[in-house]
Write an enzyme that holds these catalytic residues in place. Sequence first.
Site, PDB file in Angstrom:
ATOM      1  N   LYS A  35      34.207  -1.898  -8.541  1.00 33.84           N
ATOM      2  CA  LYS A  35      33.354  -0.940  -8.169  1.00 33.84           C
ATOM      3  C   LYS A  35      33.813   0.312  -8.853  1.00 33.84           C
ATOM      4  O   LYS A  35      33.253   1.079  -9.330  1.00 33.84           O
ATOM      5  CB  LYS A  35      33.090  -0.732  -6.611  1.00 33.84           C
ATOM      6  CG  LYS A  35      31.664  -0.888  -6.058  1.00 33.84           C
ATOM      7  CD  LYS A  35      31.981  -0.382  -4.742  1.00 33.84           C
ATOM      8  CE  LYS A  35      30.814  -1.233  -3.755  1.00 33.84           C
ATOM      9  NZ  LYS A  35      30.808  -1.178  -2.605  1.00 33.84           N
ATOM     10  N   THR A 121      27.278   5.076  10.286  1.00 30.38           N
ATOM     11  CA  THR A 121      26.634   5.261  11.887  1.00 30.38           C
ATOM     12  C   THR A 121      27.464   4.637  12.584  1.00 30.38           C
ATOM     13  O   THR A 121      27.969   3.197  12.592  1.00 30.38           O
ATOM     14  CB  THR A 121      25.308   4.610  11.615  1.00 30.38           C
ATOM     15  OG1 THR A 121      24.568   4.991  10.737  1.00 30.38           O
ATOM     16  CG2 THR A 121      24.397   4.489  12.952  1.00 30.38           C
ATOM     17  N   LEU A 153      19.494   9.434   5.449  1.00 30.92           N
ATOM     18  CA  LEU A 153      18.934   9.311   3.884  1.00 30.92           C
ATOM     19  C   LEU A 153      18.163   7.668   3.794  1.00 30.92           C
ATOM     20  O   LEU A 153      18.628   6.956   4.319  1.00 30.92           O
ATOM     21  CB  LEU A 153      20.232   9.124   3.045  1.00 30.92           C
ATOM     22  CG  LEU A 153      21.243  10.213   3.051  1.00 30.92           C
ATOM     23  CD1 LEU A 153      22.444   9.631   2.237  1.00 30.92           C
ATOM     24  CD2 LEU A 153      20.658  11.518   2.852  1.00 30.92           C
ATOM     25  N   PHE A 249       4.639   6.933   9.194  1.00 30.01           N
ATOM     26  CA  PHE A 249       5.434   5.765   9.752  1.00 30.01           C
ATOM     27  C   PHE A 249       4.290   5.060  10.707  1.00 30.01           C
ATOM     28  O   PHE A 249       4.716   4.557  11.671  1.00 30.01           O
ATOM     29  CB  PHE A 249       6.660   5.929  10.755  1.00 30.01           C
ATOM     30  CG  PHE A 249       7.772   6.185   9.619  1.00 30.01           C
ATOM     31  CD1 PHE A 249       7.932   6.886   8.668  1.00 30.01           C
ATOM     32  CD2 PHE A 249       8.701   4.819   9.564  1.00 30.01           C
ATOM     33  CE1 PHE A 249       9.119   6.973   7.759  1.00 30.01           C
ATOM     34  CE2 PHE A 249       9.595   4.883   8.491  1.00 30.01           C
ATOM     35  CZ  PHE A 249       9.822   5.798   7.764  1.00 30.01           C
ATOM     36  N   LEU A 250       3.144   5.171  10.113  1.00 31.06           N
ATOM     37  CA  LEU A 250       2.025   4.704  11.138  1.00 31.06           C
ATOM     38  C   LEU A 250       1.422   3.413  10.057  1.00 31.06           C
ATOM     39  O   LEU A 250       0.085   3.091  10.394  1.00 31.06           O
ATOM     40  CB  LEU A 250       1.097   5.455  11.482  1.00 31.06           C
ATOM     41  CG  LEU A 250       1.290   6.223  12.742  1.00 31.06           C
ATOM     42  CD1 LEU A 250       0.234   7.165  13.041  1.00 31.06           C
ATOM     43  CD2 LEU A 250       1.832   5.572  13.791  1.00 31.06           C
ATOM     44  N   GLY A 253       1.986  -3.510   9.211  1.00 34.40           N
ATOM     45  CA  GLY A 253       2.400  -4.411   8.176  1.00 34.40           C
ATOM     46  C   GLY A 253       3.128  -5.663   8.675  1.00 34.40           C
ATOM     47  O   GLY A 253       3.057  -5.811  10.065  1.00 34.40           O
ATOM     48  N   CYS A 260      18.924  -0.229   7.781  1.00 32.61           N
ATOM     49  CA  CYS A 260      19.269   0.836   9.105  1.00 32.61           C
ATOM     50  C   CYS A 260      18.356   0.201  10.273  1.00 32.61           C
ATOM     51  O   CYS A 260      19.187   0.076  11.347  1.00 32.61           O
ATOM     52  CB  CYS A 260      18.962   2.212   8.512  1.00 32.61           C
ATOM     53  SG  CYS A 260      20.164   2.955   7.538  1.00 32.61           S
ATOM     54  N   LYS A 263      19.604  -2.891  12.234  1.00 29.68           N
ATOM     55  CA  LYS A 263      20.922  -2.875  12.687  1.00 29.68           C
ATOM     56  C   LYS A 263      20.874  -1.686  13.819  1.00 29.68           C
ATOM     57  O   LYS A 263      21.643  -2.083  14.851  1.00 29.68           O
ATOM     58  CB  LYS A 263      21.546  -2.476  11.617  1.00 29.68           C
ATOM     59  CG  LYS A 263      23.142  -1.982  11.820  1.00 29.68           C
ATOM     60  CD  LYS A 263      23.975  -1.952  10.546  1.00 29.68           C
ATOM     61  CE  LYS A 263      24.339  -0.540   9.918  1.00 29.68           C
ATOM     62  NZ  LYS A 263      24.970   0.400  10.737  1.00 29.68           N
TER      63      LYS A 263
HETATM   64  C1  UDX Z   1      15.504   4.412   7.002  1.00 27.29           C
HETATM   65  C2  UDX Z   1      15.328   5.868   7.618  1.00 27.29           C
HETATM   66  O1  UDX Z   1      13.799   6.590   7.186  1.00 27.29           O
HETATM   67  C3  UDX Z   1      16.414   6.696   7.218  1.00 27.29           C
HETATM   68  O2  UDX Z   1      16.320   8.030   7.653  1.00 27.29           O
HETATM   69  C4  UDX Z   1      17.601   6.212   7.747  1.00 27.29           C
HETATM   70  O3  UDX Z   1      18.910   7.077   7.582  1.00 27.29           O
HETATM   71  C5  UDX Z   1      17.901   4.986   7.090  1.00 27.29           C
HETATM   72  O4  UDX Z   1      16.740   4.052   7.405  1.00 27.29           O
HETATM   73  P1  UDX Z   1      15.066   3.144   4.994  1.00 27.29           P
HETATM   74  O5  UDX Z   1      15.968   2.085   5.424  1.00 27.29           O
HETATM   75  O6  UDX Z   1      15.730   3.573   3.336  1.00 27.29           O
HETATM   76  O7  UDX Z   1      15.477   4.505   5.560  1.00 27.29           O
HETATM   77  O8  UDX Z   1      13.668   2.985   4.741  1.00 27.29           O
HETATM   78  P2  UDX Z   1      12.315   3.506   5.135  1.00 27.29           P
HETATM   79  O9  UDX Z   1      11.498   4.088   4.113  1.00 27.29           O
HETATM   80  O10 UDX Z   1      12.436   4.470   6.499  1.00 27.29           O
HETATM   81  O11 UDX Z   1      11.481   2.329   5.780  1.00 27.29           O
HETATM   82  C6  UDX Z   1      12.102   1.488   6.581  1.00 27.29           C
HETATM   83  C7  UDX Z   1      11.439   0.198   6.763  1.00 27.29           C
HETATM   84  O12 UDX Z   1      10.277   0.400   7.452  1.00 27.29           O
HETATM   85  C8  UDX Z   1      10.680  -0.654   5.505  1.00 27.29           C
HETATM   86  O13 UDX Z   1      11.001  -1.893   5.868  1.00 27.29           O
HETATM   87  C9  UDX Z   1       9.481  -0.271   5.610  1.00 27.29           C
HETATM   88  O14 UDX Z   1       8.382  -1.229   4.863  1.00 27.29           O
HETATM   89  C10 UDX Z   1       9.162  -0.131   6.917  1.00 27.29           C
HETATM   90  N1  UDX Z   1       8.037   0.923   7.332  1.00 27.29           N
HETATM   91  C11 UDX Z   1       8.064   2.094   7.005  1.00 27.29           C
HETATM   92  C12 UDX Z   1       6.909   0.115   7.713  1.00 27.29           C
HETATM   93  O15 UDX Z   1       6.636  -0.951   7.913  1.00 27.29           O
HETATM   94  N2  UDX Z   1       5.792   1.082   8.148  1.00 27.29           N
HETATM   95  C13 UDX Z   1       5.758   2.380   7.925  1.00 27.29           C
HETATM   96  O16 UDX Z   1       4.915   3.091   8.274  1.00 27.29           O
HETATM   97  C14 UDX Z   1       7.067   2.822   7.460  1.00 27.29           C
END
Ligand code: UDX
Length: 435
Positions: A35, A121, A153, A249-250, A253, A260, A263
């Site tokens: 790395k 975390t 993030l 986030f609505l 699916g 994240c 976990k």
């Molecule tokens: C997330 C958090 O958004 C971020 O703030 C945190 O620090 C790390 O975890 P990330 O894992 O990169 O980020 O993905 P994110 O875009 O939040 O989506 C997470 C999961 O949720 C994906 O599998 C996505 O498909 C799913 N999702 C998201 C849904 O099923 N429906 C939604 O409306 C939004």
Amino acid sequence: MNLCVIGAGYVGLITALCFGKKENKVICVEKDSNKLRLLKNGVPTIFEEGLDELLKESLIKDSVLFTDDLALSIKSSDIIFIAVGTPTKENWDVDVSQVEQVIDLISPYIDKYKVVVTKSTVPVGTQKYIKRKLLENNVPREYFDVVSNPEFLREGKAIDDFFNGDKIVVGCDSIKAKDIMKNLYESFKIKMVFASPETAELIKYTSNALLSVKISFINEIANLCNKVGADIDVIAYALGLDKRISPLFLNAGIGYGGSCFPKDTKALVKISENYNCELKIVKSTVDVNEKQRVLPVSILSEHYNELEGKMVAILGLTFKPDTDDIREAPSLYIIEKLLEAKVKVKAYDPMASPEIRKIFPDIIYCDDAYECLVGTDAMIICTEWSEFLNIDLFKVKELMRESVIIDGRNMLDTKKIIQAKIKAYYSIGKGNIKS
Ligand code: UDX
């Protein structure tokens, strides 16, 4: 400021490069020699929008030094960020062994006042634990403060989130450390939340848990929609108009994945159990997600009474689009179940990391979506890659043996499904179509 970031993983690398961009002198410590070699040569070790340019710029400007020399890094830094992995154990406890090792390794080199910051975390109580451990390792009390500064993030948007996120959370119990952190983030136009270390540690888990709750909630309602003939997209739109709810986030699916949400929700359940204070909603969120991510297999089993010998195409393997990350992706669980049912699996993803081939060496990997569909009895869309939006459904029908589509991300246009006379189309909460 002189900063040191320990761990050049996802969080560490972004943290080091972004602080470097903000005119700090950053040393990023990584023990993986491969790395390290790549990063020193300006080759990104992860896929992330804007990372390539940022890495090259940091090398030209000499703002970030990549090294494995821990002694030099600690001695020459005012703030030490710990950004090593904190994976979940089988029993959902958080494995903080890498953080513990780092504390032992850095202790001998803390030769004057430094702020030790957890970016990873970590479970509630870790700040206190690190303080105790530093003292046990004979680091004088006046030589350190320990701060919790969790990251929020999103993969794919991490650099933008770092500079323009919604909040910066700093948990500390010392005015001196608070002022140093305030100074570090002075040029960021982001609201800062100062809190106790325990509060900051819990904010991180709560934030990811609440977003996960939203997803599992809408997914449960979507499943009900299919039973009562309602449309989840219209419901989500209407809900989102209420400012108290927000439209984000609505999206219904086949559940959330990634590094994240799965976990952190499990860790929060475990933390609450350890304190004898059960969090039923978060626990249900995990349960709902685990069921939701294999829903396509239940739909298929109901459609075809017998799955053995069928051939199924998986479109999209990553946990979300625009990343190569397959960690905790619903596709993994779906493929596992299909293989258990003796289904032949073909898969296509525009970008999934080669890791998937190690997990499932015996499935057929294809170079494009159409090739993947040839001769199949069903297709399951697991990731909403934009290229699937305009898939030619007439061609799809022609290529598949039986045009059975399970749209795990509700992305296909139902009018086009009807026009192409697709044999069966199953959505997540937008009804099913059969011709
Ligand atoms: C997330 C958090 O958004 C971020 O703030 C945190 O620090 C790390 O975890 P990330 O894992 O990169 O980020 O993905 P994110 O875009 O939040 O989506 C997470 C999961 O949720 C994906 O599998 C996505 O498909 C799913 N999702 C998201 C849904 O099923 N429906 C939604 O409306 C939004």
